[in-house]
Write a protein that holds these residues in place. Structure first.
Motif, PDB file in Angstrom:
ATOM      1  N   GLU A 162       0.844  -1.184   0.000  1.00  0.00           N
ATOM      2  CA  GLU A 162       0.000   0.000   0.000  1.00  0.00           C
ATOM      3  C   GLU A 162       0.887   1.246   0.000  1.00  0.00           C
ATOM      4  O   GLU A 162       1.917   1.287   0.663  1.00  0.00           O
ATOM      5  CB  GLU A 162      -0.908   0.007   1.222  1.00  0.00           C
ATOM      6  CG  GLU A 162      -1.890  -1.154   1.263  1.00  0.00           C
ATOM      7  CD  GLU A 162      -2.500  -1.328   2.632  1.00  0.00           C
ATOM      8  OE1 GLU A 162      -3.555  -0.738   2.886  1.00  0.00           O
ATOM      9  OE2 GLU A 162      -1.905  -2.058   3.445  1.00  0.00           O
ATOM     10  N   LYS A 163       0.445   2.259  -0.737  1.00  0.00           N
ATOM     11  CA  LYS A 163       1.212   3.499  -0.837  1.00  0.00           C
ATOM     12  C   LYS A 163       0.444   4.623  -0.139  1.00  0.00           C
ATOM     13  O   LYS A 163      -0.747   4.833  -0.395  1.00  0.00           O
ATOM     14  CB  LYS A 163       1.436   3.887  -2.297  1.00  0.00           C
ATOM     15  CG  LYS A 163       1.923   2.752  -3.200  1.00  0.00           C
ATOM     16  CD  LYS A 163       3.310   2.286  -2.872  1.00  0.00           C
ATOM     17  CE  LYS A 163       3.787   1.247  -3.870  1.00  0.00           C
ATOM     18  NZ  LYS A 163       5.100   0.676  -3.538  1.00  0.00           N
ATOM     19  N   ARG A 179      -2.484  11.088  -0.876  1.00  0.00           N
ATOM     20  CA  ARG A 179      -2.753   9.954  -1.765  1.00  0.00           C
ATOM     21  C   ARG A 179      -2.618   8.648  -0.987  1.00  0.00           C
ATOM     22  O   ARG A 179      -1.732   8.501  -0.152  1.00  0.00           O
ATOM     23  CB  ARG A 179      -1.767   9.936  -2.939  1.00  0.00           C
ATOM     24  CG  ARG A 179      -1.776  11.199  -3.783  1.00  0.00           C
ATOM     25  CD  ARG A 179      -0.834  11.083  -4.957  1.00  0.00           C
ATOM     26  NE  ARG A 179      -0.745  12.330  -5.702  1.00  0.00           N
ATOM     27  CZ  ARG A 179      -0.078  12.482  -6.840  1.00  0.00           C
ATOM     28  NH1 ARG A 179       0.576  11.443  -7.340  1.00  0.00           N
ATOM     29  NH2 ARG A 179      -0.041  13.637  -7.464  1.00  0.00           N
ATOM     30  N   TYR A 180      -3.512   7.711  -1.312  1.00  0.00           N
ATOM     31  CA  TYR A 180      -3.458   6.385  -0.707  1.00  0.00           C
ATOM     32  C   TYR A 180      -3.913   5.355  -1.733  1.00  0.00           C
ATOM     33  O   TYR A 180      -4.907   5.571  -2.436  1.00  0.00           O
ATOM     34  CB  TYR A 180      -4.356   6.308   0.527  1.00  0.00           C
ATOM     35  CG  TYR A 180      -4.453   4.907   1.110  1.00  0.00           C
ATOM     36  CD1 TYR A 180      -3.418   4.386   1.896  1.00  0.00           C
ATOM     37  CD2 TYR A 180      -5.570   4.116   0.870  1.00  0.00           C
ATOM     38  CE1 TYR A 180      -3.499   3.106   2.424  1.00  0.00           C
ATOM     39  CE2 TYR A 180      -5.656   2.829   1.403  1.00  0.00           C
ATOM     40  CZ  TYR A 180      -4.627   2.331   2.179  1.00  0.00           C
ATOM     41  OH  TYR A 180      -4.703   1.073   2.690  1.00  0.00           O
ATOM     42  N   SER A 181      -3.180   4.265  -1.840  1.00  0.00           N
ATOM     43  CA  SER A 181      -3.563   3.204  -2.767  1.00  0.00           C
ATOM     44  C   SER A 181      -3.366   1.844  -2.108  1.00  0.00           C
ATOM     45  O   SER A 181      -2.385   1.620  -1.405  1.00  0.00           O
ATOM     46  CB  SER A 181      -2.743   3.278  -4.061  1.00  0.00           C
ATOM     47  OG  SER A 181      -1.373   3.011  -3.814  1.00  0.00           O
ATOM     48  N   LYS A 182      -4.318   0.971  -2.335  1.00  0.00           N
ATOM     49  CA  LYS A 182      -4.262  -0.402  -1.834  1.00  0.00           C
ATOM     50  C   LYS A 182      -4.419  -1.315  -3.054  1.00  0.00           C
ATOM     51  O   LYS A 182      -5.502  -1.380  -3.647  1.00  0.00           O
ATOM     52  CB  LYS A 182      -5.373  -0.643  -0.827  1.00  0.00           C
ATOM     53  CG  LYS A 182      -5.339  -2.019  -0.159  1.00  0.00           C
ATOM     54  CD  LYS A 182      -6.456  -2.147   0.861  1.00  0.00           C
ATOM     55  CE  LYS A 182      -6.458  -3.526   1.523  1.00  0.00           C
ATOM     56  NZ  LYS A 182      -5.243  -3.760   2.326  1.00  0.00           N
ATOM     57  N   ALA A 194      -7.838   3.145  -4.847  1.00  0.00           N
ATOM     58  CA  ALA A 194      -6.936   4.257  -4.558  1.00  0.00           C
ATOM     59  C   ALA A 194      -7.758   5.527  -4.439  1.00  0.00           C
ATOM     60  O   ALA A 194      -8.843   5.647  -5.030  1.00  0.00           O
ATOM     61  CB  ALA A 194      -5.875   4.406  -5.647  1.00  0.00           C
ATOM     62  N   GLN A 196      -7.364  10.074  -3.828  1.00  0.00           N
ATOM     63  CA  GLN A 196      -6.465  11.231  -3.832  1.00  0.00           C
ATOM     64  C   GLN A 196      -7.260  12.498  -3.558  1.00  0.00           C
ATOM     65  O   GLN A 196      -8.390  12.671  -4.038  1.00  0.00           O
ATOM     66  CB  GLN A 196      -5.744  11.353  -5.171  1.00  0.00           C
ATOM     67  CG  GLN A 196      -4.838  12.566  -5.275  1.00  0.00           C
ATOM     68  CD  GLN A 196      -4.100  12.634  -6.609  1.00  0.00           C
ATOM     69  OE1 GLN A 196      -4.196  11.719  -7.428  1.00  0.00           O
ATOM     70  NE2 GLN A 196      -3.369  13.713  -6.813  1.00  0.00           N
ATOM     71  N   THR A 236      -9.088  -0.531  -9.495  1.00  0.00           N
ATOM     72  CA  THR A 236      -8.113  -1.227 -10.329  1.00  0.00           C
ATOM     73  C   THR A 236      -8.481  -2.699 -10.436  1.00  0.00           C
ATOM     74  O   THR A 236      -8.824  -3.326  -9.420  1.00  0.00           O
ATOM     75  CB  THR A 236      -6.701  -1.102  -9.729  1.00  0.00           C
ATOM     76  OG1 THR A 236      -6.382   0.264  -9.534  1.00  0.00           O
ATOM     77  CG2 THR A 236      -5.669  -1.725 -10.662  1.00  0.00           C
TER      78      THR A 236
END
Length: 480
Positions: A162-163, A179-182, A194, A196, A236
């Motif tokens: 994860e970011k 921003r966050y992405s899984k 994700a 943003q 995604t």
């Protein structure tokens, strides 16, 4: 001497056969010649070095599994491709996959990784302009056009790839960004999410282009001229290893100082100083590059379509389509060739200036035209580079650096010969930009590319264009 994976396979197999015979029969001192098997059976997969990263994140990238037979030659190709996929997660500084024979056609597979440093606080100090050459030449090296602040990034939250990134920025553009992405929200690891949120404001903004250069405007009272707030959610879907589908829904609100519309009445199209809209986009991406940061083998295909204005289309009703298609050819260990085609199309004849595209705006450029912006509704760019790797170093600094993640510093230098060409269609035929729009453009030259620590890329290039202009250009990031 460099041994291939196949050589290691054969050596390991013969050594195993010889050692078994020695201990079984002391009367024989000759090695036993055994044929390399045509297929192998994978017993177990072991992973070491993943102190933070969960095992399933690495296993997701493997095209082989425990308890299956594989053709030997095919298996060797698979593990090389899987090594690249694991490295392209950008979680590790090194990845090694080693198959070991345990008897007959049985193998154990060892995956050894060295993790990166995942939590990285960093100082923001970057130019607000399109590129270094724009700031150095067109803007006179003005240090007021610099952004500064603090950014905190976590590239592996919970060990699940994860970011998370937060940045606060002052200077030429004041901004907040979260921003966050899984990548995976399901057990089968195919679906991801994700989000943003971004806010920024500017006191100096580009309001149009003239003579194929950006024209900037600052009010006499130095008021904020543009405020922008945007938020988006992205879904995604990764069905196969190399194919990705992205579905995005977002909201954008841009507010202008009324004086901007005095300077350029066509900045917006609906006659007001505030533009709000919803948008939706779909992107298909096929990414089979050996190294995402600076690829030398494989291909990248990206096709996207975006609809601006979903429910209320009075303020904006626009469709944008874009294409990127890159191919990377490895000629041998030292030489490779890269070619890339990109295109961008708007359906309408005129767009709000916040949506203006063209050559000179990332990621579309022609080397030799870095100082210019060539704006229009359709663009085509074809970039080409022939590269020679003349230095490949890895410096061990473990004696002075106690952190393992920073114990080695890689340096790869490439000499590149470049040729780019393209075309921008401006349906409005703006006279002050007619020198470069609606005509064939090309640029060529030589450069040195430095690929360094944590996949950083610096390009030093001297390029000419078909207007007879030549200049030195410094760029960050690979052009493909």
């Amino acid at each position: 001497m460099r041994l291939s994976i196949r050589h290691i396979f054969i050596f390991t197999f013969l050594f195993w056969g010889w050692s078994v015979k020695v201990f079984a029969q002391d009367t024989s001192y000759s090695p036993v010649q055994m044929d390399t098997p045509d297929s192998i059976f994978v017993n177990n997969i072991f992973i070491i070095g993943n102190e933070k990263t969960q095992k399933n994140i690495i296993l997701r990238e493997l095209d082989f599994g425990e308890g299956y037979y594989y053709d030997l030659d095919t298996f060797l190709e698979i593990i090389q491709a899987d090594r690249n996929k694991i490295y392209n997660l950008r979680l590790f500084t090194s990845v090694e996959i080693t198959p070991l024979f345990t008897g007959g056609d049985q193998v154990e597979v060892l995956i050894a990784v060295k993790e990166r440093w995942y939590i990285i606080p960093s100082i923001i100090f970057q130019l607000a302009d399109r590129n270094f050459s724009e700031w150095w030449t067109n803007q006179g090296r003005d240090f007021s056009r610099v952004n500064y602040g603090l950014r905190v990034s976590h590239s592996n939250v919970g060990g699940r790839n994860e970011k998370l990134r937060f940045s606060g920025q002052l200077g030429f553009t004041r901004a907040l960004d979260l921003r966050y992405s899984k990548p995976y929200i399901d057990k089968k690891q195919k679906h991801g999410l994700a989000g943003q949120f971004t806010y920024y404001e500017q006191k100096t903004i580009p309001i149009r282009s003239a003579n194929n250069r950006q024209v900037f405007f600052t009010s006499e009272t130095e008021d904020v001229l543009r405020e922008n707030l945007s938020a988006a959610i992205q879904y995604t879907f990764r069905r196969t290893f190399y194919n990705f589908h992205f579905f995005t829904v977002g909201y954008t609100s841009t507010k202008l100082d009324p004086e901007v519309l005095v300077q350029n009445p066509n900045y917006f199209q609906h006659g007001e100083n505030k533009l709000q809209y919803l948008y939706m986009s779909y992107t298909f991406q096929h990414d089979n590059r050996n190294l995402a940061a600076y690829a030398t083998k494989g291909e990248l295909l990206r096709l996207s379509a975006t609809k601006y204005g979903i429910f209320n289309t009075e303020d904006i009703d626009e469709i944008e389509v874009s294409l990127t298609a890159n191919k990377y050819f490895t000629l041998n260990e030292r030489f490779h060739f890269v070619t890339g085609l990109s295109g961008n199309w708007f359906l309408s004849q005129r767009q709000p200036y916040t949506l203006v595209r063209g050559i000179g705006y990332s990621p579309n450029f022609i080397r030799g035209y870095e100082l210019n912006v060539i704006e229009g509704q359709q663009l085509y760019v074809h970039k080409n580079s022939f590269r020679w790797k003349f230095i490949d170093w890895e410096i061990d600094v473990s004696s002075v650096m106690p952190l393992e993640q920073f114990s080695t510093i890689p340096f790869r230098f490439y000499l590149s010969a470049n040729f780019d060409h393209g075309y921008v269609k401006d349906r409005n035929f703006i006279p002050e930009n007619a020198r470069l729009t609606n005509r064939y453009l090309y640029g060529y030259g030589l450069g040195i590319d430095l690929v360094g620590f944590y996949d950083s890329v610096f390009r030093f290039e001297y390029s000419f264009n078909n207007q007879g202009e030549g200049n030195f250009f410094l760029n960050i990031k690979a052009p493909f």
